[in-house]
Motif scaffolding. Structure first.
Motif, PDB file in Angstrom:
ATOM      1  N   ILE A 164       0.812  -1.222   0.000  1.00 40.62           N
ATOM      2  CA  ILE A 164       0.000   0.000   0.000  1.00 40.62           C
ATOM      3  C   ILE A 164       0.840   1.264   0.000  1.00 40.62           C
ATOM      4  N   GLU A 165       2.136   1.152   0.332  1.00 40.47           N
ATOM      5  CA  GLU A 165       3.017   2.318   0.302  1.00 40.47           C
ATOM      6  C   GLU A 165       3.889   2.354  -0.954  1.00 40.47           C
ATOM      7  N   ASP A 166       3.716   1.375  -1.837  1.00 41.63           N
ATOM      8  CA  ASP A 166       4.507   1.309  -3.068  1.00 41.63           C
ATOM      9  C   ASP A 166       4.056   2.402  -4.038  1.00 41.63           C
ATOM     10  N   LYS A 167       4.997   3.015  -4.727  1.00 39.73           N
ATOM     11  CA  LYS A 167       4.666   4.112  -5.659  1.00 39.73           C
ATOM     12  C   LYS A 167       3.821   3.617  -6.826  1.00 39.73           C
ATOM     13  N   ASN A 168       3.876   2.318  -7.121  1.00 41.08           N
ATOM     14  CA  ASN A 168       3.085   1.763  -8.213  1.00 41.08           C
ATOM     15  C   ASN A 168       1.738   1.199  -7.762  1.00 41.08           C
ATOM     16  N   PHE A 169       1.416   1.376  -6.480  1.00 41.36           N
ATOM     17  CA  PHE A 169       0.162   0.854  -5.961  1.00 41.36           C
ATOM     18  C   PHE A 169      -1.019   1.678  -6.464  1.00 41.36           C
ATOM     19  N   ASP A 170      -1.988   1.003  -7.065  1.00 43.21           N
ATOM     20  CA  ASP A 170      -3.207   1.639  -7.555  1.00 43.21           C
ATOM     21  C   ASP A 170      -4.373   1.144  -6.710  1.00 43.21           C
ATOM     22  N   PRO A 171      -4.924   1.992  -5.819  1.00 47.38           N
ATOM     23  CA  PRO A 171      -5.972   1.524  -4.907  1.00 47.38           C
ATOM     24  C   PRO A 171      -7.260   1.119  -5.606  1.00 47.38           C
ATOM     25  N   SER A 172      -7.418   1.442  -6.879  1.00 43.24           N
ATOM     26  CA  SER A 172      -8.623   1.031  -7.608  1.00 43.24           C
ATOM     27  C   SER A 172      -8.487  -0.365  -8.204  1.00 43.24           C
ATOM     28  N   ASP A 173      -7.306  -0.965  -8.093  1.00 43.09           N
ATOM     29  CA  ASP A 173      -7.036  -2.270  -8.683  1.00 43.09           C
ATOM     30  C   ASP A 173      -7.410  -3.376  -7.694  1.00 43.09           C
ATOM     31  N   GLU A 174      -8.562  -4.024  -7.917  1.00 45.72           N
ATOM     32  CA  GLU A 174      -9.019  -5.079  -7.011  1.00 45.72           C
ATOM     33  C   GLU A 174      -8.022  -6.226  -6.927  1.00 45.72           C
ATOM     34  N   CYS A 175      -7.312  -6.445  -8.009  1.00 51.41           N
ATOM     35  CA  CYS A 175      -6.328  -7.522  -8.049  1.00 51.41           C
ATOM     36  C   CYS A 175      -5.248  -7.318  -6.992  1.00 51.41           C
ATOM     37  N   LEU A 176      -4.813  -6.073  -6.833  1.00 54.00           N
ATOM     38  CA  LEU A 176      -3.786  -5.776  -5.830  1.00 54.00           C
ATOM     39  C   LEU A 176      -4.325  -5.932  -4.416  1.00 54.00           C
ATOM     40  N   TRP A 177      -5.619  -5.687  -4.222  1.00 55.97           N
ATOM     41  CA  TRP A 177      -6.186  -5.883  -2.896  1.00 55.97           C
ATOM     42  C   TRP A 177      -6.291  -7.359  -2.549  1.00 55.97           C
ATOM     43  N   LEU A 178      -6.532  -8.189  -3.553  1.00 56.97           N
ATOM     44  CA  LEU A 178      -6.491  -9.635  -3.306  1.00 56.97           C
ATOM     45  C   LEU A 178      -5.101 -10.039  -2.842  1.00 56.97           C
ATOM     46  N   LEU A 179      -4.095  -9.466  -3.461  1.00 55.76           N
ATOM     47  CA  LEU A 179      -2.713  -9.734  -3.063  1.00 55.76           C
ATOM     48  C   LEU A 179      -2.460  -9.230  -1.648  1.00 55.76           C
ATOM     49  N   ALA A 180      -2.902  -8.002  -1.340  1.00 59.87           N
ATOM     50  CA  ALA A 180      -2.616  -7.374  -0.058  1.00 59.87           C
ATOM     51  C   ALA A 180      -3.369  -8.007   1.099  1.00 59.87           C
ATOM     52  N   ASP A 181      -4.493  -8.641   0.811  1.00 63.97           N
ATOM     53  CA  ASP A 181      -5.289  -9.301   1.844  1.00 63.97           C
ATOM     54  C   ASP A 181      -4.913 -10.776   1.962  1.00 63.97           C
ATOM     55  N   GLN A 182      -4.930 -11.491   0.838  1.00 62.28           N
ATOM     56  CA  GLN A 182      -4.789 -12.944   0.863  1.00 62.28           C
ATOM     57  C   GLN A 182      -3.416 -13.431   0.406  1.00 62.28           C
ATOM     58  N   GLY A 183      -2.976 -12.939  -0.736  1.00 61.25           N
ATOM     59  CA  GLY A 183      -1.773 -13.500  -1.346  1.00 61.25           C
ATOM     60  C   GLY A 183      -0.553 -13.461  -0.456  1.00 61.25           C
ATOM     61  N   ILE A 184      -0.344 -12.322   0.195  1.00 60.52           N
ATOM     62  CA  ILE A 184       0.864 -12.174   1.013  1.00 60.52           C
ATOM     63  C   ILE A 184       0.847 -13.052   2.254  1.00 60.52           C
ATOM     64  N   LEU A 185      -0.345 -13.447   2.713  1.00 61.73           N
ATOM     65  CA  LEU A 185      -0.398 -14.383   3.841  1.00 61.73           C
ATOM     66  C   LEU A 185       0.171 -15.731   3.412  1.00 61.73           C
ATOM     67  N   GLY A 186      -0.124 -16.124   2.178  1.00 61.02           N
ATOM     68  CA  GLY A 186       0.474 -17.342   1.638  1.00 61.02           C
ATOM     69  C   GLY A 186       1.975 -17.209   1.472  1.00 61.02           C
ATOM     70  N   PHE A 187       2.424 -16.026   1.020  1.00 57.65           N
ATOM     71  CA  PHE A 187       3.864 -15.800   0.877  1.00 57.65           C
ATOM     72  C   PHE A 187       4.572 -15.950   2.222  1.00 57.65           C
ATOM     73  N   ALA A 188       4.008 -15.289   3.254  1.00 60.70           N
ATOM     74  CA  ALA A 188       4.632 -15.309   4.578  1.00 60.70           C
ATOM     75  C   ALA A 188       4.654 -16.718   5.150  1.00 60.70           C
ATOM     76  N   ALA A 189       3.545 -17.439   4.999  1.00 63.62           N
ATOM     77  CA  ALA A 189       3.479 -18.813   5.519  1.00 63.62           C
ATOM     78  C   ALA A 189       4.473 -19.711   4.796  1.00 63.62           C
ATOM     79  N   ARG A 190       4.657 -19.491   3.497  1.00 65.44           N
ATOM     80  CA  ARG A 190       5.613 -20.303   2.740  1.00 65.44           C
ATOM     81  C   ARG A 190       7.044 -20.001   3.170  1.00 65.44           C
ATOM     82  N   LYS A 191       7.357 -18.723   3.360  1.00 65.44           N
ATOM     83  CA  LYS A 191       8.702 -18.352   3.801  1.00 65.44           C
ATOM     84  C   LYS A 191       9.030 -18.966   5.157  1.00 65.44           C
ATOM     85  N   LEU A 192       8.043 -18.911   6.082  1.00 75.16           N
ATOM     86  CA  LEU A 192       8.273 -19.377   7.443  1.00 75.16           C
ATOM     87  C   LEU A 192       8.069 -20.880   7.598  1.00 75.16           C
TER      88      LEU A 192
END
Length: 270
Positions: free
Chosen positions: A161-189
């Motif tokens: 959400i603080e990235d200069k390329n973040f577009d708050p109207s892009d629903e796809c990015l909100w899916l990433l910011a809500d769900q996708g990154i939880l999968g990333f974090a769980a995979r890393k850990l």
């Protein structure tokens, strides 16, 4: 403002959580609490916390930071805890000791699909780490028992959400910011994960599941490698469009839901 049927399923969601989980806490900000009090929803929760989200520091306009409030709460409250969206019903009792064996329990793994194909967006974001070709965890139900997972999740959310390329109207990015990154974090850990569904969700395009023998995409496929957690629940998400657009369906839904809410008067939960 919440529509009439939205108010009813939020009430029932809170009551079912109170019955099957225990003490309920609603997280909102002061402005949200003023509205919830106005429509009488505040009385359906054991506690209401406004301090956490009042201190968030981001614009509270939902269209700009859609899920940031949710992600902040999930990241900052003390584990272990169960979080559920306001349109999710928990229909059976939680086995607390079984749940505590896991770092993370979520509804189901889901395939990136149609307008929510997120991989194409990752290269434009300056994330600490990410993974392509990932299934995404549905976050309408979460059990979290890892501060390390919470820390990683919030770090990645802020980076988006603080990235200069973040577009708050892009629903796809909100899916990433809500769900996708939880999968990333769980995979890393290498988190210990359980899911409420045995299989992987593929598509909501054909719930009648016609012509599967001719290549129609199935709703679910096998392949989930996580433990299956036995908990009965119902997520209203995919029914909302029909409820909203069909007046007869909406009237019947409200009638049935109010009846279920009234039944809680006999239990002392309301």
């Amino acid at each position: 403002e919440l529509l009439d049927y939205e108010q009813e399923f939020q009430k029932l969601s809170a009551l079912k959580a109170k019955k099957h989980v225990g003490e309920t806490v609603l997280y909102t900000d002061s402005r949200g609490l003023a509205y919830l009090t106005k429509v009488g929803l505040d009385k359906f929760y054991d506690k209401i916390n406004t301090e956490l989200l009042d201190s968030l520091g981001y614009d509270s306009v939902a269209g700009k930071y859609w899920t940031t409030g949710k992600s902040y709460v999930v990241s900052k409250i003390d584990p272990p805890f169960i979080f559920c969206d306001l349109d999710l019903y928990i229909n059976s009792y939680v086995n607390e000791e079984e749940f505590k064996k896991y770092d993370l329990i979520h509804n189901q793994w889901e395939l990136e699909r149609s307008k929510f194909f997120v991989d194409d967006k990752l290269d434009s974001l300056n994330l600490s780490y990410s993974y392509k070709n990932m299934l995404y965890p549905n976050t309408s139900f979460l059990f979290i028992n890892s501060k390390e997972l919470q820390k990683e999740y919030w770090k990645l959310h802020k980076e988006i959400i603080e990235d200069k390329n973040f577009d708050p109207s892009d629903e796809c990015l909100w899916l990433l910011a809500d769900q996708g990154i939880l999968g990333f974090a769980a995979r890393k850990l290498k988190s210990n994960i359980g899911t409420l569904e045995k299989d992987i969700f593929i598509s909501e395009t054909d719930f009648n599941q016609l012509d599967l023998e001719y290549g129609s995409i199935p709703k679910y496929i096998s392949g989930n490698k996580n433990d299956h957690i036995n908990l009965s629940y119902h997520h209203i998400w995919l029914s909302k469009k029909l409820i909203r657009e069909n007046s007869k369906v909406r009237e019947e839904f409200i009638k049935v839901t109010k009846g279920q809410i009234n039944s809680f008067n006999k239990t002392g939960l309301l």
